[in-house]
Design an enzyme around this catalytic site. Structure first.
Site: not given
Ligand code: WQD
Length: 338
Positions: A126, A151, A155
């Protein structure tokens, strides 16, 4: 037909990869204990492929159970290892479960695979291993940074374990580490897709559930970051594009073309989009007005990260083809079937 073992093959990325494997002429075999997936995914796979995919309800961290499966399934040509817990926030609450599952399952695979002469492994890593990068876009040479969650640490540990095991002279193991960015969307058939159990952690399923009226509104976690519109930047890759990267990686290993015992590739689009851009693209793709509000920052969020996808393109010949708009349209089409 080359048989490929897919751990976590009933999961989101795993199930989409099973489809691409079968349609590329491989014989996928799934190991999944359904701890973070549903058995109904197997029905979706059958609907797409027109035949069942064998699935063993087994925890691949259990060496004896894994050995039993490998005795049933002779001549496995390679393994794609997806099985892992992946919720950043949950990992902070349950670190031991994350280390036992994510690191334990890899250790068991690395221990048992050589007993059956299996030398090819594709590992699901990741972009989280980059932490908060100093420069963008990130290349595979961008230094990893101390992870900000258990997490992320699992990785990073798994990548280090693969390097150490592959480096041990007695081992013929060859591994390709694929560093995913943000997988989104669903298969065009809408027979499989993202199935978050409970409240979604990730942005796109939260958006689609809000549009479907399941959630009252989307909260955007902060708009005061140093980015074009103040919201976080990510590299959103369609899950089928991501799945196809695994087919290319498997074939490279089977052809023994890998230059090193361990090769690492970013798998992303090479473009970054802000959260607000994703919201606006979703509204365009779905024709739905999305109810959202700006809220406080989410601890641990990286302001911006997206891939330099050059290496996968030049070495693997892999390039994504699906636009953000089409990815979000596929996510919405899938949500409407739920
Ligand atoms: C994306 C953006 C949030 C939800 C994580 C893991 C990564 C992978 C994917 C496993 C961020 C914003 C989110 C919400 C928001 N996991 N957001 N409101 O955090 O980039 O990655 O998930 O493989 O390893 O780290 O993904 O989709 O959680 O967030 O504003 O209700 O959307 O702040 O900027 P992230 P995400």
């Amino acid at each position: 037909m080359k048989k490929i073992l897919v751990t976590g093959g009933a999961g989101y990325i795993g199930s989409h990869t099973v489809v691409e494997l079968a349609q590329a002429g491989y014989e996928p075999v799934i190991i999944d204990n359904f701890s973070n997936s549903r058995e109904s995914v197997l029905d979706g796979l059958k609907a797409i492929l027109g035949h069942e995919v064998r699935c063993y309800d087994v925890n691949c961290a259990n060496a004896d159970a894994l050995r039993w499966v490998l005795k049933q399934e002779k001549d496995i040509a390679g393994v794609i290892h997806f099985a892992a817990f992946k919720a950043v926030g949950e990992s902070v609450q349950k670190p031991l479960a994350y280390f036992q599952n994510n690191v334990g399952s890899l250790l068991t695979l690395l221990q048992v695979m050589p007993e059956f002469g299996i030398e090819n492994l594709v590992f699901s890593s990741s972009c989280t291993v980059y932490g908060n990068p100093d420069a963008l876009p990130v290349t595979e040479a961008t230094p990893t940074k101390p992870a900000t969650s258990p997490y992320g640490r699992t990785k990073q540990m798994c990548e280090d374990i693969v390097h150490d095991v592959a480096g041990a002279s007695s081992n013929q193991l060859r591994t390709i580490l694929l560093r995913y960015f943000n997988p989104i969307g669903a298969h065009e058939s809408a027979k499989i897709g993202e199935l978050p159990l409970g409240t979604p952690n990730n942005l796109v399923p939260f958006i689609t559930q809000t549009a479907a009226g399941i959630r009252e509104k989307l909260t955007i976690f902060g708009n005061d970051y140093d980015t074009p519109d103040g919201t976080n930047v990510r590299d959103y890759i369609h899950v089928v594009d991501l799945a196809r990267a695994h087919i290319v990686a498997v074939q490279r290993l089977l052809d023994r073309k890998a230059a090193d015992t361990v090769e690492t590739f970013n798998v992303g689009t090479g473009h970054g989009n802000t959260v607000l851009e994703v919201v606006q693209a979703f509204e365009k793709a779905s024709g739905q007005q999305l109810n959202y509000a700006i809220g406080p920052r989410r601890p641990g969020d990286v302001p911006a990260i997206y891939a330099d996808a050059t290496k996968a393109e030049t070495v693997l010949g892999f390039k994504t083809t699906t636009s953000l708009l089409d990815s979000l349209a596929s996510a919405w089409k899938w949500q409407q079937t739920l």
